[in-house]
Design a protein around this motif. Structure first.
Motif, PDB file in Angstrom:
ATOM      1  N   ASP A  85     -18.763   0.073 -65.509  1.00  0.00           N
ATOM      2  CA  ASP A  85     -18.355   1.582 -65.356  1.00  0.00           C
ATOM      3  C   ASP A  85     -19.115   2.239 -64.425  1.00  0.00           C
ATOM      4  O   ASP A  85     -19.378   3.468 -64.722  1.00  0.00           O
ATOM      5  N   GLY A  86     -20.046   1.719 -63.654  1.00  0.00           N
ATOM      6  CA  GLY A  86     -20.658   2.425 -62.585  1.00  0.00           C
ATOM      7  C   GLY A  86     -21.795   3.239 -63.284  1.00  0.00           C
ATOM      8  O   GLY A  86     -22.671   4.141 -62.520  1.00  0.00           O
ATOM      9  N   ASP A  87     -22.318   2.899 -64.257  1.00  0.00           N
ATOM     10  CA  ASP A  87     -23.357   3.629 -65.150  1.00  0.00           C
ATOM     11  C   ASP A  87     -24.448   3.048 -64.601  1.00  0.00           C
ATOM     12  O   ASP A  87     -24.957   1.930 -64.229  1.00  0.00           O
ATOM     13  N   GLU A  88     -25.646   4.103 -64.633  1.00  0.00           N
ATOM     14  CA  GLU A  88     -26.818   3.765 -63.884  1.00  0.00           C
ATOM     15  C   GLU A  88     -27.743   3.232 -64.906  1.00  0.00           C
ATOM     16  O   GLU A  88     -28.693   2.515 -64.615  1.00  0.00           O
ATOM     17  N   SER A  89     -27.779   3.560 -66.487  1.00  0.00           N
ATOM     18  CA  SER A  89     -28.331   3.066 -67.387  1.00  0.00           C
ATOM     19  C   SER A  89     -27.563   2.738 -68.649  1.00  0.00           C
ATOM     20  O   SER A  89     -26.375   2.993 -68.559  1.00  0.00           O
ATOM     21  N   PHE A  90     -28.117   2.265 -69.579  1.00  0.00           N
ATOM     22  CA  PHE A  90     -27.349   1.644 -70.709  1.00  0.00           C
ATOM     23  C   PHE A  90     -26.810   2.554 -71.360  1.00  0.00           C
ATOM     24  O   PHE A  90     -27.296   3.762 -71.878  1.00  0.00           O
ATOM     25  N   ASN A  91     -25.363   2.531 -71.692  1.00  0.00           N
ATOM     26  CA  ASN A  91     -24.798   3.574 -72.597  1.00  0.00           C
ATOM     27  C   ASN A  91     -23.972   2.703 -73.774  1.00  0.00           C
ATOM     28  O   ASN A  91     -23.251   1.916 -73.293  1.00  0.00           O
ATOM     29  N   PRO A  92     -24.490   2.928 -74.972  1.00  0.00           N
ATOM     30  CA  PRO A  92     -23.720   1.804 -76.063  1.00  0.00           C
ATOM     31  C   PRO A  92     -22.325   2.229 -76.043  1.00  0.00           C
ATOM     32  O   PRO A  92     -21.404   1.543 -76.793  1.00  0.00           O
ATOM     33  N   TYR A  93     -21.764   3.378 -75.488  1.00  0.00           N
ATOM     34  CA  TYR A  93     -20.067   3.433 -75.480  1.00  0.00           C
ATOM     35  C   TYR A  93     -19.505   2.811 -74.362  1.00  0.00           C
ATOM     36  O   TYR A  93     -18.500   3.079 -74.193  1.00  0.00           O
ATOM     37  N   HIS A  94     -20.266   2.178 -73.299  1.00  0.00           N
ATOM     38  CA  HIS A  94     -19.892   1.535 -72.212  1.00  0.00           C
ATOM     39  C   HIS A  94     -20.532   0.203 -72.146  1.00  0.00           C
ATOM     40  O   HIS A  94     -21.341  -0.317 -71.633  1.00  0.00           O
ATOM     41  N   LEU A  95     -20.141  -0.783 -72.840  1.00  0.00           N
ATOM     42  CA  LEU A  95     -20.457  -1.952 -73.182  1.00  0.00           C
ATOM     43  C   LEU A  95     -19.806  -3.122 -72.389  1.00  0.00           C
ATOM     44  O   LEU A  95     -18.615  -2.974 -72.232  1.00  0.00           O
ATOM     45  N   THR A  96     -20.453  -4.079 -71.952  1.00  0.00           N
ATOM     46  CA  THR A  96     -19.851  -5.063 -71.386  1.00  0.00           C
ATOM     47  C   THR A  96     -19.034  -5.876 -72.115  1.00  0.00           C
ATOM     48  O   THR A  96     -19.180  -5.947 -73.785  1.00  0.00           O
ATOM     49  N   ASP A  97     -18.331  -6.809 -71.804  1.00  0.00           N
ATOM     50  CA  ASP A  97     -17.269  -7.751 -72.876  1.00  0.00           C
ATOM     51  C   ASP A  97     -18.153  -8.525 -73.758  1.00  0.00           C
ATOM     52  O   ASP A  97     -17.930  -8.920 -74.876  1.00  0.00           O
ATOM     53  N   GLU A  98     -19.385  -9.087 -73.098  1.00  0.00           N
ATOM     54  CA  GLU A  98     -20.316  -9.930 -73.864  1.00  0.00           C
ATOM     55  C   GLU A  98     -20.945  -9.197 -74.980  1.00  0.00           C
ATOM     56  O   GLU A  98     -21.198  -9.552 -75.969  1.00  0.00           O
ATOM     57  N   GLU A  99     -21.489  -7.892 -74.563  1.00  0.00           N
ATOM     58  CA  GLU A  99     -22.068  -7.139 -75.774  1.00  0.00           C
ATOM     59  C   GLU A  99     -20.954  -6.645 -76.638  1.00  0.00           C
ATOM     60  O   GLU A  99     -21.519  -6.829 -77.896  1.00  0.00           O
ATOM     61  N   LEU A 100     -19.911  -6.450 -76.267  1.00  0.00           N
ATOM     62  CA  LEU A 100     -18.721  -6.151 -77.251  1.00  0.00           C
ATOM     63  C   LEU A 100     -18.456  -7.124 -78.377  1.00  0.00           C
ATOM     64  O   LEU A 100     -18.501  -7.023 -79.525  1.00  0.00           O
ATOM     65  N   GLU A 101     -18.368  -8.242 -77.543  1.00  0.00           N
ATOM     66  CA  GLU A 101     -18.221  -9.667 -78.421  1.00  0.00           C
ATOM     67  C   GLU A 101     -19.371  -9.763 -79.456  1.00  0.00           C
ATOM     68  O   GLU A 101     -19.218 -10.211 -80.733  1.00  0.00           O
ATOM     69  N   ARG A 102     -20.630  -9.508 -78.996  1.00  0.00           N
ATOM     70  CA  ARG A 102     -21.554  -9.839 -80.077  1.00  0.00           C
ATOM     71  C   ARG A 102     -21.742  -8.482 -81.111  1.00  0.00           C
ATOM     72  O   ARG A 102     -22.042  -8.911 -82.239  1.00  0.00           O
ATOM     73  N   ALA A 103     -21.396  -7.495 -80.516  1.00  0.00           N
ATOM     74  CA  ALA A 103     -21.218  -6.298 -81.519  1.00  0.00           C
ATOM     75  C   ALA A 103     -20.314  -6.553 -82.695  1.00  0.00           C
ATOM     76  O   ALA A 103     -20.699  -6.505 -83.791  1.00  0.00           O
ATOM     77  N   LYS A 104     -19.326  -7.368 -82.176  1.00  0.00           N
ATOM     78  CA  LYS A 104     -17.986  -7.614 -83.205  1.00  0.00           C
ATOM     79  C   LYS A 104     -18.650  -8.644 -84.165  1.00  0.00           C
ATOM     80  O   LYS A 104     -18.441  -8.461 -85.399  1.00  0.00           O
ATOM     81  N   GLU A 105     -19.323  -9.539 -83.601  1.00  0.00           N
ATOM     82  CA  GLU A 105     -19.961 -10.599 -84.490  1.00  0.00           C
ATOM     83  C   GLU A 105     -20.787  -9.938 -85.668  1.00  0.00           C
ATOM     84  O   GLU A 105     -20.929 -10.420 -86.714  1.00  0.00           O
ATOM     85  N   LEU A 106     -21.635  -8.975 -84.880  1.00  0.00           N
ATOM     86  CA  LEU A 106     -22.629  -8.416 -85.933  1.00  0.00           C
ATOM     87  C   LEU A 106     -21.951  -7.716 -87.162  1.00  0.00           C
ATOM     88  O   LEU A 106     -22.326  -7.665 -88.142  1.00  0.00           O
TER      89      LEU A 106
END
Lengths: 400, 290
Positions: free
Chosen positions: A222-243
């Motif tokens: 999403d063009g973010d310059e730094s990490f934003n937990p509301y704009h996760l990559t698909d891989e991060e979202l998938e891991r978040a779901k598992e958690l």
């Protein structure tokens, strides 16, 4: 009209040879004439009272503050309440700009409201009480209440806080007290609770997911310059779901309100839970009063990163009458005054304004008013990058 | 000036109009709108009229939403049966032995409705919750708390049954009011045992009231969203609860509409199936016109 006078009027009418029907007609005509003459005065009286319709967090509906304002400005305050930023945003998108003059929002949300034309700029000259802001909540430290750094003001700060973790120090080991891992640790299974808000559950798990995957400092979507937990990559979202699915087995419940969480933490059934530090304050006071025998701590910023918020007042784009706009500013300025903000502090929410001199030192400490600088490291509440995608993730977690 | 009198047809239309307006405005139009929305899509809290079947593909293409549906369906069946078993003796007792206190007893059953649903559910939480009356009592005597009544599907089931039992009692009671208890005496004289008389006379002749009670309990139980929120744990999310989420926090109205259509279809199917079991002649129904 009393029964007697009605009877005597009828009898007089009969004597004068007037029929019942003609008397009724005459009465109706008289009433209509009276109403016609009185109407302009009635309208003027109504016009003098402007109704300010607000969509706000329920905690901020403080009767004394409302009564003071209504008496001073001959205005009427009509609040409606919401439970989450998405819900309020959704209401404003669905025609709410015509229904509300003011709306409250947290973190990045005011910019999203402004981007979608749901709110309008605010006039700083009509908000002199902004001068009492803590420097950590004003530009350049905090720019989210301007459309861009140095841009127009789109909101007025209200209160601040984190979505940190309150923990029972009798049960949470010292080595675990600085990490989000507490909420996913099997050794605390059956003694954890989380809130029911889907965005914050996913975002918090997203921070841990990105930390585990080592992607926090990697390229961002999403063009973010730094990490934003509301704009996760698909891989991060998938891991978040598992958690989150794993976490379900460790939870007692997802609490709906502060009182429910307090009922679980006070007798020691729940040892750790993310919350807005309200329960931390209540339990600390209870400990100091000797009502409970364990201490609690509130992890404002876990080592992986935490969630924070500044809530604020926004002026709806549907409010176009200049008198109403001015009155809305007057309300906001009244609400952020020292007297009103002290009341807000007394109900247990930390104001963005420096009212420390009006509060006892222990309250200043409990409200973390001497830790405002820590807000700078927190990820501000934001809109999920794709509400649709986040909905699927949340539903899959709930169904698992 | 002479007044024109309305003919029988005019009077009929005039009397039917308020009901017809109600059905059109509050039933047909909302259903029509959710059917239309269910074929659109939502993007960032905005409904976009882009006709497609994606929402139905999402509903039927994964196990996620079917899990919620099955969870709610099972819950609604269990709640309906529990209400039936509980309500029949209560309604029977009131109808047969209530005498002049019948109305009072029925009103007493409706007493919980004098408060709001959240208050009633919170009240149940005060009884069954971790620090509720039952578990606090047990813990006071050094016993372990009963875990299955705290934040579980069972807790939700008990809560929903408590909420909707009055519907079932009222429906069965109203049916029994028109039941001729003398028939049971006749059966007894002819040698029938009480249980057989119940199975062959009381039950079938009051089946219509029972069916109405079952429908009145099943439909709201199926759509229930408040009770799972307060009494359910992390594994108790219901179809109604997830449906509510679509129109609130997630703002995915199109998917929510498709869920609404599915819920309406399942409920209608259940009503239809139940209705097919009713034998109007046997149940003593006398309406239906000439």
């Amino acid at each position: 009209m009393s029964k007697e006078s009605s009877k005597s009027r009828m009898s007089k009418a009969r004597k004068a040879g007037v029929s019942r029907r003609s008397l009724l007609k005459a009465s109706a005509a008289g009433a209509a004439a009276a109403a016609t003459f009185a109407a302009p005065h009635i309208r003027n009286a109504e016009a003098a009272t402007i109704n300010i319709r607000m969509l706000i967090w329920q905690d901020y509906n403080i009767a004394d503050t409302v009564n003071e304002f209504e008496a001073k400005y001959d205005a009427r305050i009509s609040p409606a309440f919401f439970d989450g930023n998405s819900e309020a945003f959704n209401k404003m998108k669905a025609g709410g700009t015509a229904d509300f003059d003011l709306v409250m929002a947290d973190g990045f949300w005011p910019r999203l409201y402004y981007r979608d034309g749901l709110i309008q700029p605010m006039n700083e000259e009509l908000l002199p009480n902004l001068a009492n802001l803590f420097p950590d909540f004003a530009p350049p430290a905090y720019n989210l209440l301007h459309d861009k750094p140095g841009g127009v003001r789109i909101g007025a700060n209200n209160c601040w806080g984190s979505y940190g973790i309150t923990m029972n120090l009798d049960h949470i080991e010292p080595a675990d007290r600085d990490s989000l891992n507490i909420m996913f640790d099997e050794k605390y299974g059956g003694h954890l609770a989380t809130g029911a808000r889907f965005e914050e559950n996913i975002a918090m798990a997203g921070i841990l997911a990105a930390t585990q995957l080592g992607t926090v400092d990697g390229p961002r979507p999403d063009g973010d310059e730094s990490f934003n937990p509301y704009h996760l990559t698909d891989e991060e979202l998938e891991r978040a779901k598992e958690l989150l699915i794993k976490q379900k087995g460790l939870l007692v419940t997802r609490y709906q309100d502060y009182d429910s969480l307090q009922k679980l933490m006070r007798p020691g059934l729940v040892w750790a839970s993310p919350e807005f530090s309200e329960i931390y304050r209540r339990l600390t006071r209870a400990y100091e009063a000797g009502e409970i025998d364990f201490q609690v701590a509130h992890m404002l910023q876990p080592k992986e990163g935490g969630l924070g918020w500044i809530d604020s007042w926004q002026l709806s784009s549907g409010t176009t009458d200049s008198e109403a706009i001015e009155l809305c500013h007057a309300w906001v300025n009244h609400y952020i005054s020292n007297e009103s903000m002290t009341r807000v502090a007394q109900i247990g929410v930390a104001p963005c304004y420096d009212v420390r001199e009006f509060l006892p030192p222990e309250e200043v400490s409990l409200l973390m008013m001497d830790r405002t600088v820590e807000l700078r490291g927190l990820h501000m509440f934001d809109q999920p990058s794709s509400p649709e995608k986040w909905e699927r993730v949340w539903s899959e977690v709930e169904a698992a | 000036m002479a007044r024109r009198r309305l003919g029988p047809e005019g009077r009929f239309l005039l009397m039917a109009l308020p009901g017809a307006i109600f059905v059109v405005v509050f039933l047909l139009l909302p259903i029509l709108s959710i059917i239309v929305f269910s074929f659109w899509r939502t993007e960032s809290y905005t409904l976009i009229p882009d006709w497609n079947l994606d929402n139905y593909a999402t509903l039927f293409g994964t196990t996620t939403y079917m899990t919620f549906l099955l969870r709610s369906f099972t819950m609604a069946v269990a709640v309906s049966l529990a209400s039936l078993v509980y309500a029949w003796p209560v309604a029977y007792f009131i109808a047969k032995h209530g005498d002049r206190y019948r109305l009072l007893l029925i009103l007493a059953l409706a007493a919980p409705f004098f408060t709001g649903i959240i208050l009633r559910v919170t009240g149940i939480q005060g009884v069954m919750g971790p620090v509720g009356v039952i578990n606090l009592g047990l813990m006071n005597y050094g016993l372990q708390p009963i875990e299955f009544i705290m934040y579980t599907q069972t807790a939700v089931g008990i809560g929903v049954t408590y909420l909707f039992i009055p519907f079932m009692v009222t429906a069965v009671y109203l049916s029994l009011l028109n039941f001729d208890f003398e028939l049971l005496e006749v059966a007894k004289i002819n040698g029938a045992k009480p249980w057989r008389a119940f199975i062959e006379i009381t039950w079938p002749l009051n089946w219509m009231g029972t069916v109405i009670g079952l429908v009145l309990v099943f439909i709201p139980s199926m759509a229930e969203s408040i009770t799972p929120r307060f009494l359910g744990g992390p594994n108790a999310a219901s179809f109604g609860q997830v449906l509510g989420l679509q129109f609130g926090e997630t703002g995915t109205w199109a998917l929510g509409s498709a869920m609404g259509v599915l819920l309406f279809a399942v409920s209608s199917l259940v009503i239809l199936l139940m209705w097919r079991t009713v034998n109007l002649q046997r149940s003593g129904f006398t309406g239906g016109g000439s």
